[in-house]
Design a protein around this motif. Structure first.
Motif, mmCIF file in Angstrom:
data_model
loop_
_atom_site.group_PDB
_atom_site.id
_atom_site.type_symbol
_atom_site.label_atom_id
_atom_site.label_comp_id
_atom_site.label_asym_id
_atom_site.label_seq_id
_atom_site.Cartn_x
_atom_site.Cartn_y
_atom_site.Cartn_z
ATOM 1 N N LEU A 63 3.749 4.897 -11.139
ATOM 2 C CA LEU A 63 3.657 3.775 -10.037
ATOM 3 C C LEU A 63 2.770 2.543 -10.458
ATOM 4 N N GLU A 64 1.996 3.024 -11.343
ATOM 5 C CA GLU A 64 1.451 1.748 -11.961
ATOM 6 C C GLU A 64 1.823 0.825 -12.888
ATOM 7 N N ILE A 89 -3.286 2.886 -3.844
ATOM 8 C CA ILE A 89 -2.689 4.044 -3.591
ATOM 9 C C ILE A 89 -3.635 4.943 -2.959
ATOM 10 N N LEU A 142 1.028 8.950 -10.704
ATOM 11 C CA LEU A 142 0.397 7.631 -10.469
ATOM 12 C C LEU A 142 0.397 6.479 -11.555
ATOM 13 N N THR A 200 0.707 -1.170 0.045
ATOM 14 C CA THR A 200 -0.037 -0.031 -0.070
ATOM 15 C C THR A 200 0.748 1.286 0.132
ATOM 16 N N VAL A 201 0.301 2.394 -0.775
ATOM 17 C CA VAL A 201 1.179 3.488 -0.996
ATOM 18 C C VAL A 201 0.398 4.667 -0.559
ATOM 19 N N ILE A 241 2.320 -1.292 -8.833
ATOM 20 C CA ILE A 241 1.556 -0.926 -7.653
ATOM 21 C C ILE A 241 0.322 -0.697 -8.293
#
Length: 172
Positions: A53-54, A63, A50, A33-34, A58
């Motif tokens: 990160l994906e 997020i 975002l 989890t972020v 993640i």
């Protein structure tokens, strides 16, 4: 205006007191989890970060994002929870339930995506219930466990360096 300056002063004092008692604790649990704290006043690349990160593995549903907005405008809709200096009491506590919820969430990784020290940002970062905090080297060294020396405009460099070191630390 004067009330906001007073709040800022009181928040800074509270953060300084809490940072004097900080003990570094590090665990080697993997990142699942972020949480991300953005300073909206100068950075507009939230979506790009975002997406990066994906791409790194993640999922977006893992997020959580919290945005600090210097000027709180009534009737303005945001896609992510926001807060401002108006959401603080004179005792440097939060009136905003979104901030309280964000702070109480247990994150494996907290990304402090700001490089200018503002009391409201430092307070949320300091109080966050994250096991590993990452940010920029321009911010107080006691806030983050790991700092990356770049600017906020170089989000790709930031994310690449972050994941390079997370891999070395066996966090991903």
């Amino acid at each position: 205006m004067f009330i906001n300056q007073l709040k800022d002063f009181l928040i800074k004092n509270k953060v300084k007191k809490r940072l004097s008692n900080v003990t570094p604790d590090f665990n080697s649990n993997p990142i699942k989890t972020v949480g991300i704290i953005f300073d909206e006043t100068y950075f507009e690349k939230k979506v790009a970060i975002l997406n990066e990160l994906e791409k790194k593995g993640i999922p977006l549903e893992k997020i959580s994002v919290l945005i600090f907005n210097t000027v709180a405008k009534k009737n303005q809709a945001f896609e992510h929870p926001t807060y401002s200096t108006n959401d603080f009491t004179l005792a440097a506590n939060f009136k905003n339930p979104d901030v309280n919820e964000f702070i109480s969430k247990k994150f494996d990784l907290l990304i402090n995506y700001y490089d200018i020290e503002k009391a409201a940002l430092l307070q949320v970062s300091n109080l966050s219930n994250a096991s590993f905090k990452v940010g920029f080297s321009a911010v107080d060294k006691r806030i983050n466990h790991f700092m990356i020396n770049t600017t906020t405009n170089n989000y790709k460099v930031f994310i690449d360096e972050l994941f390079k070191y997370l891999k070395i630390l066996n966090k991903i």
